[in-house]
Design an enzyme around this catalytic site. Structure first.
Site, PDB file in Angstrom:
ATOM      1  N   HIS A  66      19.024 -19.120 -18.436  1.00  0.00           N
ATOM      2  CA  HIS A  66      18.335 -17.930 -18.947  1.00  0.00           C
ATOM      3  C   HIS A  66      16.950 -18.324 -19.430  1.00  0.00           C
ATOM      4  O   HIS A  66      16.768 -19.416 -19.963  1.00  0.00           O
ATOM      5  CB  HIS A  66      19.132 -17.306 -20.104  1.00  0.00           C
ATOM      6  CG  HIS A  66      18.734 -15.905 -20.382  1.00  0.00           C
ATOM      7  ND1 HIS A  66      17.665 -15.577 -21.174  1.00  0.00           N
ATOM      8  CD2 HIS A  66      19.246 -14.739 -19.904  1.00  0.00           C
ATOM      9  CE1 HIS A  66      17.555 -14.268 -21.203  1.00  0.00           C
ATOM     10  NE2 HIS A  66      18.481 -13.726 -20.440  1.00  0.00           N
ATOM     11  N   ASP A  91      25.951 -12.437 -16.787  1.00  0.00           N
ATOM     12  CA  ASP A  91      26.479 -12.101 -15.465  1.00  0.00           C
ATOM     13  C   ASP A  91      27.651 -12.983 -15.044  1.00  0.00           C
ATOM     14  O   ASP A  91      28.276 -12.739 -14.021  1.00  0.00           O
ATOM     15  CB  ASP A  91      25.356 -12.213 -14.415  1.00  0.00           C
ATOM     16  CG  ASP A  91      24.291 -11.169 -14.644  1.00  0.00           C
ATOM     17  OD1 ASP A  91      24.659 -10.002 -14.819  1.00  0.00           O
ATOM     18  OD2 ASP A  91      23.101 -11.511 -14.660  1.00  0.00           O
TER      19      ASP A  91
HETATM   20  N1  CMC Z   1      21.410 -23.538 -11.418  1.00  0.00           N
HETATM   21  C1  CMC Z   1      20.788 -24.723 -11.221  1.00  0.00           C
HETATM   22  N2  CMC Z   1      19.612 -25.055 -11.789  1.00  0.00           N
HETATM   23  C2  CMC Z   1      19.039 -24.142 -12.587  1.00  0.00           C
HETATM   24  C3  CMC Z   1      19.629 -22.899 -12.845  1.00  0.00           C
HETATM   25  C4  CMC Z   1      20.861 -22.605 -12.226  1.00  0.00           C
HETATM   26  N3  CMC Z   1      21.483 -21.434 -12.441  1.00  0.00           N
HETATM   27  N4  CMC Z   1      18.836 -22.182 -13.662  1.00  0.00           N
HETATM   28  C5  CMC Z   1      17.774 -22.961 -13.927  1.00  0.00           C
HETATM   29  N5  CMC Z   1      17.899 -24.148 -13.291  1.00  0.00           N
HETATM   30  C6  CMC Z   1      16.981 -25.307 -13.369  1.00  0.00           C
HETATM   31  C7  CMC Z   1      15.737 -25.090 -12.538  1.00  0.00           C
HETATM   32  O1  CMC Z   1      15.902 -25.570 -11.236  1.00  0.00           O
HETATM   33  C8  CMC Z   1      14.723 -25.869 -13.352  1.00  0.00           C
HETATM   34  O2  CMC Z   1      14.936 -27.239 -13.085  1.00  0.00           O
HETATM   35  P1  CMC Z   1      13.690 -28.275 -13.124  1.00  0.00           P
HETATM   36  O3  CMC Z   1      13.190 -28.251 -14.530  1.00  0.00           O
HETATM   37  O4  CMC Z   1      14.274 -29.582 -12.701  1.00  0.00           O
HETATM   38  O5  CMC Z   1      12.691 -27.748 -12.130  1.00  0.00           O
HETATM   39  C9  CMC Z   1      15.138 -25.636 -14.797  1.00  0.00           C
HETATM   40  O6  CMC Z   1      16.554 -25.388 -14.727  1.00  0.00           O
HETATM   41  C10 CMC Z   1      14.438 -24.442 -15.451  1.00  0.00           C
HETATM   42  O7  CMC Z   1      14.672 -23.305 -14.633  1.00  0.00           O
HETATM   43  P2  CMC Z   1      13.609 -22.159 -14.355  1.00  0.00           P
HETATM   44  O8  CMC Z   1      13.848 -21.609 -12.997  1.00  0.00           O
HETATM   45  O9  CMC Z   1      12.252 -22.636 -14.689  1.00  0.00           O
HETATM   46  O10 CMC Z   1      14.061 -21.108 -15.454  1.00  0.00           O
HETATM   47  P3  CMC Z   1      13.588 -19.608 -15.534  1.00  0.00           P
HETATM   48  O11 CMC Z   1      13.532 -19.285 -16.976  1.00  0.00           O
HETATM   49  O12 CMC Z   1      12.371 -19.357 -14.729  1.00  0.00           O
HETATM   50  O13 CMC Z   1      14.781 -18.797 -14.822  1.00  0.00           O
HETATM   51  C11 CMC Z   1      16.852 -17.777 -14.444  1.00  0.00           C
HETATM   52  C12 CMC Z   1      15.822 -18.205 -15.493  1.00  0.00           C
HETATM   53  C13 CMC Z   1      17.900 -16.917 -15.139  1.00  0.00           C
HETATM   54  C14 CMC Z   1      16.173 -16.922 -13.372  1.00  0.00           C
HETATM   55  C15 CMC Z   1      17.510 -19.047 -13.819  1.00  0.00           C
HETATM   56  O14 CMC Z   1      18.199 -19.765 -14.811  1.00  0.00           O
HETATM   57  C16 CMC Z   1      18.447 -18.704 -12.669  1.00  0.00           C
HETATM   58  O15 CMC Z   1      18.002 -18.571 -11.533  1.00  0.00           O
HETATM   59  N6  CMC Z   1      19.779 -18.523 -12.945  1.00  0.00           N
HETATM   60  C17 CMC Z   1      20.694 -18.095 -11.909  1.00  0.00           C
HETATM   61  C18 CMC Z   1      20.578 -16.593 -11.693  1.00  0.00           C
HETATM   62  C19 CMC Z   1      21.168 -15.808 -12.843  1.00  0.00           C
HETATM   63  O16 CMC Z   1      22.265 -16.081 -13.304  1.00  0.00           O
HETATM   64  N7  CMC Z   1      20.454 -14.759 -13.296  1.00  0.00           N
HETATM   65  C20 CMC Z   1      20.886 -13.890 -14.387  1.00  0.00           C
HETATM   66  C21 CMC Z   1      20.030 -14.058 -15.590  1.00  0.00           C
HETATM   67  S1  CMC Z   1      20.695 -13.366 -17.115  1.00  0.00           S
HETATM   68  C22 CMC Z   1      20.864 -11.688 -16.902  1.00  0.00           C
HETATM   69  C23 CMC Z   1      19.719 -10.971 -16.319  1.00  0.00           C
HETATM   70  O17 CMC Z   1      18.551 -11.210 -16.610  1.00  0.00           O
HETATM   71  O18 CMC Z   1      19.993 -10.079 -15.532  1.00  0.00           O
END
Ligand code: CMC
Length: 433
Positions: free
Chosen positions: A306, A363
């Protein structure tokens, strides 16, 4: 102690005032930055940008805290009522008995949609994604309710909010019925909010849907836990669209589109697809987690991570409990629940997820609950939208009440060609026509 931040650039010092929130958040006010220094801020994904001041929802992502209008989620859990929470979010305090009764009556009275609007559904193919239908139909409401294109006073906001919160259920249920070739069920005025939705979804012409207290309570809780989450992607979209002066129907329709994506609300579908893939034996939970960690692979552990929570998402913890209770009560044994638990266990003990502070989000367990209720996977994000609607309305209204609000119009750092010349068609090999 100076109350300003200082920026040094090209031998000059620029003072930037600080803004303090009520929960000790501090922001640098950069509104004068470009005028004074010629600089702009660069923050793709807006992770360090406060786009507005808001009194609606507070999240402490480090501590896993979520409060609606100051009230912790755990306090709401003991008296769950989605309609009360909707009022709380939109109007700022819990409703009095009279306000609650008036709002509930309004929800009941306005649940139906115009018959002509009903016919719009037949224009969609049966296989249409319900999120596309929902977005289109929320926008279409503006054609059937021109009296609410301009709303100013709280009384009008109450009326339009009731219509939206009520009709979104009817639209969602009709999208489902259409996809199954089933006749539409009119809303039943004798039923409260959640029960009425379940009736519209599942009653048959020859058999009334039997309402179960545990199912209603689980769905009610699920809607409450989705009701608002400050400046998430869809809510920010609603605010952005609303900032142009667009009406509430159009702004919320845009919110539905933003919610659809798998990184946001669409993650509840992606989680189930992930669990089903593991269940079918395509791979083990361990192999899936390994894939999600592989930087050369776009796969992510869906329902994990998140932008704001760097600790447990309190909604996920509560939904896990709700899912376990519901499945136990219903006497079903969803194999996906144990796969979800296994994935959670692996990830929470893996340094990749620990180091990046990735925990289950809202989720991760919501789909297990929706499956237990009998809601098909392609409707999951629609249910999220029903829950999130009060939040969208609250933010749209809060923004509308602001004095000195401005249209949202970010800048960019242009990285394209510098001035180039126009080359004639002949020089680009076009034949004369
Ligand atoms: N699985 C594997 N690696 C992950 C995940 C994941 N679910 N989420 C983040 N990371 C890694 C990402 O690759 C990055 O690694 P590094 O620092 O080595 O490059 C690090 O963690 C930081 O991630 P980010 O993409 O910069 O984080 P963000 O704040 O931009 O994204 C997120 C947040 C929710 C989009 C992301 O965690 C994600 O894609 N999660 C899976 C999709 C998901 O469950 N979404 C629902 C979110 S909560 C409810 C809502 O908003 O609807």
């Amino acid at each position: 102690m100076s109350e300003n931040a200082k920026l040094h650039y090209q031998g000059k010092e620029f003072e930037l005032p600080l803004i303090h929130g009520t929960e000790d958040e501090v922001a640098i006010d950069i509104r004068s930055l470009r005028n004074d220094s010629g600089l702009i801020a660069f923050d793709p994904g807006l992770g360090n940008t406060g786009s507005c001041k808001s009194k609606i929802t507070f999240i402490d992502g480090e501590k896993g805290v979520l409060r609606y209008r100051g009230i912790p989620l755990e306090a709401i859990e003991s008296h769950p009522n989605f309609v009360e929470v909707a009022w709380l979010l939109i109007f700022g305090s819990l409703p009095t008995r009279a306000e609650y009764q008036r709002f509930s009556r309004s929800l009941t009275d306005t649940a139906n949609i115009d018959e002509d609007m009903k016919h719009h559904f037949t224009g969609f193919p049966r296989s249409a994604p319900p999120m596309a239908e929902l977005s289109a139909m929320l926008s279409t409401l503006s054609c059937f309710h021109p009296e609410f294109l301009e709303v100013e006073d709280p009384c009008e906001v109450e009326q339009v909010a009731a219509r939206l919160i009520s009709k979104v259920r009817t639209l969602a249920a009709y999208a489902y019925r259409r996809s199954r070739g089933l006749p539409y069920n009119y809303p039943d005025p004798s039923l409260p909010y959640v029960a009425n939705f379940l009736h519209m979804m599942f009653s048959k012409p020859y058999q009334q849907y039997i309402l179960d207290d545990e199912v209603m309570s689980a769905l009610n809780m699920l809607l409450i836990l989705h009701a608002d989450h400050e400046q998430n992607c869809s809510t920010s979209t609603v605010r952005m669209v609303g900032s142009s002066g667009a009406n509430l129907f159009a702004s919320c329709a845009a919110g539905v589109s933003a919610l659809w994506g798998p990184l946001h609300g669409g993650a509840n579908v992606a989680v189930i697809e992930m669990l089903e893939a593991i269940h079918k034996g395509n791979m083990t939970a361990e192999q899936y987690v390994a894939l999600a960690k592989d930087k050369d692979n776009p796969v992510r552990l869906m329902g994990f991570g998140h932008r704001v929570y760097k600790n447990f998402d309190p909604r996920a913890t509560m939904l896990r409990e709700v899912s376990e209770k519901l499945i136990k009560k219903m006497g079903t044994n969803d194999p996906l629940l144990s796969i979800a638990r296994r994935l959670e266990e692996i990830a929470l003990n893996d340094s990749y997820f620990i180091d990046r502070q990735l925990y289950p989000n809202v989720d991760f367990y919501s789909g297990i609950i929706l499956r237990a209720i009998g809601i098909p996977t392609n409707m999951f994000t629609v249910i999220f939208a029903i829950g999130r609607l009060p939040g969208w309305i609250a933010h749209w209204y809060e923004q509308k009440q602001e004095t000195g609000g401005r249209i949202w119009r970010p800048r960019q750092v242009y990285t394209g060609n510098t001035r180039s010349s126009y080359s004639s068609r002949a020089s680009r090999g076009w034949e004369e026509v």
